[in-house]
Scaffold this motif. Structure first.
Motif, PDB file in Angstrom:
ATOM      1  N   TRP A  26       0.850  -0.958  -0.128  1.00 29.10           N
ATOM      2  CA  TRP A  26       0.084  -0.156   0.086  1.00 29.10           C
ATOM      3  C   TRP A  26       0.811   1.098  -0.213  1.00 29.10           C
ATOM      4  CZ3 TRP A  26      -1.057   1.763   5.401  1.00 29.10           C
ATOM      5  CH2 TRP A  26      -1.661   2.969   5.315  1.00 29.10           C
ATOM      6  N   LYS A  75       1.051   3.425  -4.052  1.00 28.70           N
ATOM      7  CA  LYS A  75       1.188   4.917  -4.134  1.00 28.70           C
ATOM      8  C   LYS A  75       1.600   5.193  -5.630  1.00 28.70           C
ATOM      9  CE  LYS A  75      -0.130   5.586  -0.322  1.00 28.70           C
ATOM     10  NZ  LYS A  75      -1.109   6.205   0.595  1.00 28.70           N
ATOM     11  N   ALA A 125     -15.623  12.714  -0.379  1.00 28.89           N
ATOM     12  CA  ALA A 125     -14.925  11.670   0.347  1.00 28.89           C
ATOM     13  C   ALA A 125     -13.617  11.287  -0.392  1.00 28.89           C
ATOM     14  CB  ALA A 125     -15.921  10.240   0.034  1.00 28.89           C
ATOM     15  N   ARG A 178     -10.735  13.150   9.036  1.00 25.88           N
ATOM     16  CA  ARG A 178     -10.721  11.521   9.563  1.00 25.88           C
ATOM     17  C   ARG A 178     -12.132  11.130   9.864  1.00 25.88           C
ATOM     18  NH1 ARG A 178     -12.356   7.728  10.790  1.00 25.88           N
ATOM     19  NH2 ARG A 178     -11.171   6.004  11.964  1.00 25.88           N
ATOM     20  N   HIS A 195     -14.941  11.905   6.682  1.00 26.25           N
ATOM     21  CA  HIS A 195     -14.733  11.227   5.542  1.00 26.25           C
ATOM     22  C   HIS A 195     -15.713   9.937   5.629  1.00 26.25           C
ATOM     23  CE1 HIS A 195     -12.755   9.050   2.261  1.00 26.25           C
ATOM     24  NE2 HIS A 195     -12.844   8.062   3.034  1.00 26.25           N
ATOM     25  N   VAL A 213     -20.555   7.103   3.214  1.00 25.28           N
ATOM     26  CA  VAL A 213     -21.818   6.363   3.527  1.00 25.28           C
ATOM     27  C   VAL A 213     -23.096   6.897   2.560  1.00 25.28           C
ATOM     28  CG1 VAL A 213     -23.733   5.919   5.226  1.00 25.28           C
ATOM     29  CG2 VAL A 213     -21.457   5.521   5.850  1.00 25.28           C
ATOM     30  N   LEU A 223     -17.338   0.657   0.722  1.00 26.40           N
ATOM     31  CA  LEU A 223     -17.746   0.601   1.662  1.00 26.40           C
ATOM     32  C   LEU A 223     -17.406  -0.609   2.781  1.00 26.40           C
ATOM     33  CD1 LEU A 223     -20.515   1.636   2.996  1.00 26.40           C
ATOM     34  CD2 LEU A 223     -21.744  -0.182   1.925  1.00 26.40           C
ATOM     35  N   LEU A 236     -11.814   0.451   8.251  1.00 30.15           N
ATOM     36  CA  LEU A 236     -10.920   1.316   8.657  1.00 30.15           C
ATOM     37  C   LEU A 236     -11.483   2.038   9.565  1.00 30.15           C
ATOM     38  CD1 LEU A 236      -9.214   2.252   5.265  1.00 30.15           C
ATOM     39  CD2 LEU A 236      -8.534   0.559   6.731  1.00 30.15           C
ATOM     40  N   ALA A 258     -10.293   3.198  -4.231  1.00 29.56           N
ATOM     41  CA  ALA A 258     -10.502   4.601  -4.418  1.00 29.56           C
ATOM     42  C   ALA A 258      -9.674   4.931  -5.877  1.00 29.56           C
ATOM     43  CB  ALA A 258      -9.930   5.177  -3.229  1.00 29.56           C
TER      44      ALA A 258
HETATM   45  C1  HEM Z   1     -18.082   4.034   1.438  1.00 27.89           C
HETATM   46  C2  HEM Z   1     -17.786   4.472   2.603  1.00 27.89           C
HETATM   47  C3  HEM Z   1     -16.605   4.833   3.011  1.00 27.89           C
HETATM   48  C4  HEM Z   1     -16.045   4.558   4.228  1.00 27.89           C
HETATM   49  C5  HEM Z   1     -16.838   3.881   5.448  1.00 27.89           C
HETATM   50  C6  HEM Z   1     -14.702   5.068   4.395  1.00 27.89           C
HETATM   51  C7  HEM Z   1     -13.743   4.965   5.312  1.00 27.89           C
HETATM   52  C8  HEM Z   1     -12.599   5.412   5.236  1.00 27.89           C
HETATM   53  C9  HEM Z   1     -11.765   5.478   6.457  1.00 27.89           C
HETATM   54  C10 HEM Z   1     -12.144   5.232   8.010  1.00 27.89           C
HETATM   55  C11 HEM Z   1     -10.530   5.945   6.016  1.00 27.89           C
HETATM   56  C12 HEM Z   1      -9.318   6.194   7.019  1.00 27.89           C
HETATM   57  C13 HEM Z   1      -8.989   7.706   7.250  1.00 27.89           C
HETATM   58  C14 HEM Z   1     -10.060   8.633   6.882  1.00 27.89           C
HETATM   59  O1  HEM Z   1     -11.017   8.456   7.829  1.00 27.89           O
HETATM   60  O2  HEM Z   1      -9.967   9.570   6.116  1.00 27.89           O
HETATM   61  C15 HEM Z   1     -10.701   5.901   4.866  1.00 27.89           C
HETATM   62  C16 HEM Z   1      -9.390   6.391   3.891  1.00 27.89           C
HETATM   63  C17 HEM Z   1      -9.586   6.790   2.355  1.00 27.89           C
HETATM   64  N1  HEM Z   1     -10.712   6.695   1.655  1.00 27.89           N
HETATM   65 FE1  HEM Z   1     -12.478   6.067   2.216  1.00 27.89          FE
HETATM   66  N2  HEM Z   1     -14.361   5.334   3.050  1.00 27.89           N
HETATM   67  C18 HEM Z   1     -15.550   5.391   2.100  1.00 27.89           C
HETATM   68  C19 HEM Z   1     -15.686   5.874   0.840  1.00 27.89           C
HETATM   69  C20 HEM Z   1     -14.514   6.302   0.128  1.00 27.89           C
HETATM   70  C21 HEM Z   1     -14.515   6.747  -1.245  1.00 27.89           C
HETATM   71  C22 HEM Z   1     -16.075   7.107  -1.925  1.00 27.89           C
HETATM   72  C23 HEM Z   1     -13.611   7.352  -1.517  1.00 27.89           C
HETATM   73  C24 HEM Z   1     -13.157   8.141  -2.811  1.00 27.89           C
HETATM   74  C25 HEM Z   1     -12.935   7.347  -3.959  1.00 27.89           C
HETATM   75  C26 HEM Z   1     -12.695   6.983  -0.505  1.00 27.89           C
HETATM   76  C27 HEM Z   1     -11.194   7.173  -0.643  1.00 27.89           C
HETATM   77  C28 HEM Z   1     -10.138   7.119   0.552  1.00 27.89           C
HETATM   78  C29 HEM Z   1      -9.032   7.212   0.338  1.00 27.89           C
HETATM   79  C30 HEM Z   1      -8.128   7.789  -0.976  1.00 27.89           C
HETATM   80  C31 HEM Z   1      -8.483   7.100   1.827  1.00 27.89           C
HETATM   81  C32 HEM Z   1      -6.938   7.255   1.983  1.00 27.89           C
HETATM   82  C33 HEM Z   1      -6.354   5.951   1.867  1.00 27.89           C
HETATM   83  C34 HEM Z   1      -4.809   5.875   2.118  1.00 27.89           C
HETATM   84  O3  HEM Z   1      -4.412   6.390   3.096  1.00 27.89           O
HETATM   85  O4  HEM Z   1      -3.904   5.853   1.375  1.00 27.89           O
HETATM   86  N3  HEM Z   1     -13.330   6.418   0.372  1.00 27.89           N
HETATM   87  N4  HEM Z   1     -11.756   5.736   4.258  1.00 27.89           N
END
Ligand code: HEM
Ligand code: SF4
Ligand code: SF4
Lengths: 288, 204
Positions: A247, A252, B28, B54, B57, B62, B128, B134, B156
Motif C-alpha cells: 500500500w 502509491k 470523500a 478523518r 470522511h 456512506v 464501503l 478502517l 479509490a
Molecule cells: C463507502 C464508505 C466509506 C467509508 C466508510 C470510508 C472510510 C474510510 C476510512 C475510515 C479511512 C481512513 C481515514 C479517513 O477516515 O479518512 C479512509 C481512507 C480513504 N478513503 Fe474512504 N471511505 C469510504 C468511501 C470512500 C470513497 C467514496 C472514496 C473516494 C474514492 C474514498 C477514498 C479514500 C482514500 C483515498 C483514503 C486514504 C487511503 C490512504 O491512506 O492511502 N473512500 N476511508
C-alpha cells in the motif's frame, strides 16, 4: 519539532530506519530474572499519570488482559507447557521501539509519529488524527485507541525522562537485574553473554530476541526458550504486514500515475483532438 | 419529448441523485486523498483539519454509497451490456479520436458510460466494505484491517481514475452533455448524434 529526529511520519524524505545509529539506546529485559512483581507496571502508570485500572480477576496473576491507551507496560503471565513440563513465563510487554517501525510507516499525519535520533519511537498526540493506521502497521499490536480523545497512545520509552538524562521509570523501579537501560550495542553484548550463561546452566535454547523482520528492536529480550518466543507472547517472526508495504509502496506509484496521468491525458486529448461535434447535421434529424 | 425542441434527457429525480452521488464522492475523494500522500495533506486543512477530515470522511462515503444504491436501482437495467456494447468497447480507441465509423449506435447510454457505471458500483461496494473496517479499527480483527488497508485505496484509485475520465467527457469532451444533467434536457439533434438508438425510440 526538535532536530534530533531521524524519521517523521508522512513527511517526504523522513525514511524510517534510514540512518540508525547503532549506539542508540535500548532496554534489555532478561525474562529469566523477572519475578513478576509488576513494579514496572506501577512505575509506568505513576510516571505517565495514568489512572488506576482495575480489570476483573480472570484466574491469572496478570493485571490486565492487554495493553490499553492508558496502560503501556504489561507483565504477561504465560502459563504454558514446555517439553512436557509446566512453565510459567513472565514477560514484559510494551512498545518495542522498532528500528524500522511499522506504525511510523503507516501513519498519514505529518509528524504524528517520530523516531528520535536515539531511536525512541514516539507518538505526538497533537498531530495525530486518530485514523488507527498505526494499529495495523505495528506487528506487535502495541498502539491503542482512546475512544475519548480519539487518538492513539503507547509507551514513549520515557522520552521525557531520557532526554534529561534519567532512565525510564520501569528500569528505575525494577528490583532485580531484569531490566537494564543503556547503549544498544553494549546491551546486545550483555544479552548474548547472559544467554550463554543460561545455555551453560542447561537451557540449551536460551537466546536473545531482537527480531530482524523489523530491522531489530530497541527493546531486547533474553529468553530461556528463544526457540519458542510465542510461549512468551512474542511473535516468532514479526514483519510489517505485506499489505502495508504494498500500500505504501507500489500502490502509491500506481495511484499517482492514474491521477496525474488521467488529468494530463484528458488535457492532452482535448488539445490534440478537441471536443466531439455538438449535434447531428440538420438533415440527419429525420424531420420532426 | 417536449414540443419546444427539447428532449428530456434526465428527469429531476435522476439529476438530484446524480448530484448527491457526485458531491458526496467529491467530498470523500478529497478528504481521502488528504491521507493518501503527505504532499496532499493540505487538503485536510481545507476540510477543517486532519481530525475533522478523518471523522467525517466515512460519513461522506456512506452518503455516497447510499445515493449510489438509489442510482443503481434506477439505472441497472438500462446499463446492461449487450453484444453491440462489446463491439463498441472493442473500438473505443476509434471513438476517442472521433472516428465513429463502424461503431454500433448507442442507446440511452453508450458502452463507455455503462462500463463506468459498473466500475463505480463495484468500487463502491469495495469502498464501503473496507471503509467500515478502517472506520472502527479498534474493534476489527487484524486480518480484516490488513486486507482493508490495501483494498480501500485500491478501489479509490480505480473509482477516482474513472471519475477523472467521466468528468472530462461530461464537461469538455462532449459539448452540451452537462446541460442534460443540470437542466435535464438536450436538443433533438444532440440526441440524434450521441444516442441515436435512444432518440429513435423516444421519438416514436
Ligand atoms: C463507502 C464508505 C466509506 C467509508 C466508510 C470510508 C472510510 C474510510 C476510512 C475510515 C479511512 C481512513 C481515514 C479517513 O477516515 O479518512 C479512509 C481512507 C480513504 N478513503 Fe474512504 N471511505 C469510504 C468511501 C470512500 C470513497 C467514496 C472514496 C473516494 C474514492 C474514498 C477514498 C479514500 C482514500 C483515498 C483514503 C486514504 C487511503 C490512504 O491512506 O492511502 N473512500 N476511508
Ligand atoms: S492514529 Fe494517529 S499516530 Fe496512528 S497512524 Fe493515525 S495519525 Fe498516525
Ligand atoms: S512496537 Fe509497534 S508501536 Fe512500537 S515502534 Fe514497533 S511498530 Fe511502532
Amino acid at each position: 519539532m526538535s532536530q534530533d529526529l531521524q524519521a517523521v511520519s508522512a513527511t517526504p524524505g523522513g525514511a524510517a530506519g534510514s540512518d540508525v545509529d547503532t549506539t542508540s539506546l535500548a532496554k534489555l529485559i532478561d525474562t529469566s530474572t523477572c519475578i513478576g512483581c509488576k513494579a514496572c507496571e506501577a512505575a509506568c502508570q505513576e510516571w505517565n499519570d495514568h489512572p488506576v485500572t482495575l480489570a476483573p480477576f480472570d484466574g491469572t496473576y496478570q493485571s490486565q488482559p492487554d495493553l490499553s491507551h492508558s496502560f503501556w507496560n504489561l507483565i504477561k503471565f504465560n502459563e504454558t507447557e514446555i517439553d512436557g513440563a509446566p512453565a510459567w513465563l513472565m514477560s514484559k510487554y510494551q512498545c518495542m521501539h522498532c528500528i524500522d517501525p511499522g506504525c511510523l510507516r503507516s501513519c498519514p499525519a505529518p509528524g504524528a509519529i517520530v523516531q528520535h535520533a536515539n531511536g525512541i519511537v514516539d507518538f505526538v498526540p497533537e498531530q495525530c488524527i486518530g485514523c488507527g493506521y498505526c494499529m495495523t502497521g505495528c506487528p506487535f499490536d502495541v498502539p491503542k485507541f482512546d475512544p475519548y480523545t480519539k487518538k492513539v497512545y503507547k509507551c514513549t520509552l520515557c522520552t521525557d525522562r531520557v532526554s534529561v538524562g534519567l532512565e525510564p521509570a520501569c528500569i528505575k523501579a525494577c528490583p532485580t537485574s531484569c531490566l537494564t537501560f543503556g547503549a544498544r550495542d553494549e546491551l546486545i553484548q550483555i544479552a548474548e553473554e547472559r544467554a550463554e550463561t543460561l545455555r551453560e546452566d542447561g537451557f540449551q535454547a536460551a537466546g536473545v530476541y531482537n527480531p530482524a523482520g523489523v530491522g531489530g528492536t530497541q527493546v531486547l529480550y533474553v529468553l530461556r526458550h528463544a526457540d519458542q518466543p510465542e510461549a512468551y507472547g512474542l511473535p516468532a517472526d514479526p514483519q510489517i504486514p505485506w499489505t502495508v508495504t504494498l500500500w505504501k509502496g507500489p500502490l502509491k506509484w500506481l495511484g499517482n500515475l492514474v491521477f496525474v496521468g488521467g488529468v494530463l491525458g484528458a488535457f492532452l486529448h482535448y488539445v490534440r483532438y478537441g471536443p466531439q461535434a455538438e449535434e447531428a447535421p440538420e438533415d440527419a434529424r429525420d424531420g420532426e | 419529448m417536449a414540443s419546444d425542441g427539447r428532449v428530456t434527457r434526465f428527469n429531476a429525480a435522476e439529476r438530484i441523485v446524480h448530484w448527491v452521488v457526485a458531491l458526496a464522492f467529491g467530498y470523500a475523494a478529497l478528504t481521502g486523498l488528504a491521507l493518501w500522500s503527505p504532499r496532499l495533506f493540505w487538503l485536510a486543512a481545507v476540510f477543517g483539519g486532519g481530525t475533522t477530515a478523518r471523522a467525517w470522511h466515512p460519513w461522506g462515503g456512506v452518503v455516497f454509497t447510499a445515493a449510489l444504491a438509489v442510482m443503481f436501482l434506477k439505472w441497472a437495467r438500462a446499463m446492461r451490456i449487450d453484444a453491440d456494447d462489446r463491439t463498441w468497447l472493442a473500438r473505443a480507441h476509434r471513438y476517442a479520436v472521433h472516428d465513429h465509423a463502424g461503431l454500433p449506435e448507442p442507446g440511452r447510454f453508450n458502452a463507455g458510460q455503462k462500463a463506468l457505471f459498473w466500475l463505480q458500483s463495484a468500487a463502491a461496494a469495495l469502498l464501503l466494505a473496507s471503509g467500515v473496517v478502517l472506520w472502527l479499527p479498534e474493534s476489527m480483527p487484524r486480518a480484516l484491517r490488513e486486507a482493508s488497508i490495501l483494498i480501500h485505496p485500491l478501489a479509490a484509485v480505480a473509482s477516482i481514475g474513472g471519475i477523472i475520465l467521466h468528468v472530462y467527457m461530461g464537461t469538455a469532451a462532449v459539448p452540451k452533455a452537462l446541460r442534460g444533467m443540470i437542466q435535464g434536457w438536450v436538443t433533438p439533434r444532440w440526441a440524434a448524434l450521441h444516442h441515436p438508438k435512444w432518440y429513435r425510440e423516444i421519438r416514436k
